[in-house]
Design a protein around this motif. Structure first.
Motif, mmCIF file in Angstrom:
data_model
loop_
_atom_site.group_PDB
_atom_site.id
_atom_site.type_symbol
_atom_site.label_atom_id
_atom_site.label_comp_id
_atom_site.label_asym_id
_atom_site.label_seq_id
_atom_site.Cartn_x
_atom_site.Cartn_y
_atom_site.Cartn_z
ATOM 1 N N ASN A 5 32.743 32.674 -73.400
ATOM 2 C CA ASN A 5 32.183 34.107 -73.376
ATOM 3 C C ASN A 5 30.092 34.609 -72.627
ATOM 4 O OD1 ASN A 5 34.724 34.020 -72.950
ATOM 5 N ND2 ASN A 5 34.611 35.364 -74.794
ATOM 6 N N SER A 9 30.523 39.958 -67.130
ATOM 7 C CA SER A 9 31.935 40.694 -66.172
ATOM 8 C C SER A 9 31.510 40.504 -65.036
ATOM 9 C CB SER A 9 32.970 41.274 -66.246
ATOM 10 O OG SER A 9 31.800 42.722 -66.636
ATOM 11 N N LYS A 12 31.036 36.784 -63.588
ATOM 12 C CA LYS A 12 32.619 36.246 -63.030
ATOM 13 C C LYS A 12 33.574 36.555 -62.348
ATOM 14 C CE LYS A 12 36.846 34.678 -66.723
ATOM 15 N NZ LYS A 12 36.985 35.319 -68.270
ATOM 16 N N GLU A 13 33.572 38.015 -62.650
ATOM 17 C CA GLU A 13 34.124 38.640 -61.235
ATOM 18 C C GLU A 13 33.840 37.812 -59.839
ATOM 19 O OE1 GLU A 13 34.429 43.035 -59.500
ATOM 20 O OE2 GLU A 13 34.837 42.860 -61.980
#
Length: 71
Positions: A5, A9, A12-13
């Motif tokens: 991780n 975000s 990743k998007e």
């Protein structure tokens, strides 16, 4: 190896969007390597899953930049 991780975000998007839209197989391969690493997969697992050389996975693990897929 980056920690699980490690992608934000937003990164990743953006990677998922580019994966769906890009027709360039090399860009798609790099994205898959980065996403699988983000999921905590080992170089060996990624190499076997994508059926590519271990050295390719290791190279992009070090040199792959989620914000600059062209280089």
């Amino acid at each position: 190896m980056p920690a699980q991780n490690h992608l934000s975000s937003e990164q990743k998007e953006k990677l998922l969007k580019t994966l769906k839209e890009s027709e360039n197989p090399y860009i798609r391969e790099r994205i898959l390597i980065l996403l699988l690493m983000n999921d905590g997969k080992t170089y060996q697992e990624i190499s076997k899953f994508l059926e590519i050389a271990y050295s390719t996975v290791a190279y992009w693990a070090v040199h792959g930049e989620p914000d600059n897929l062209e280089n």
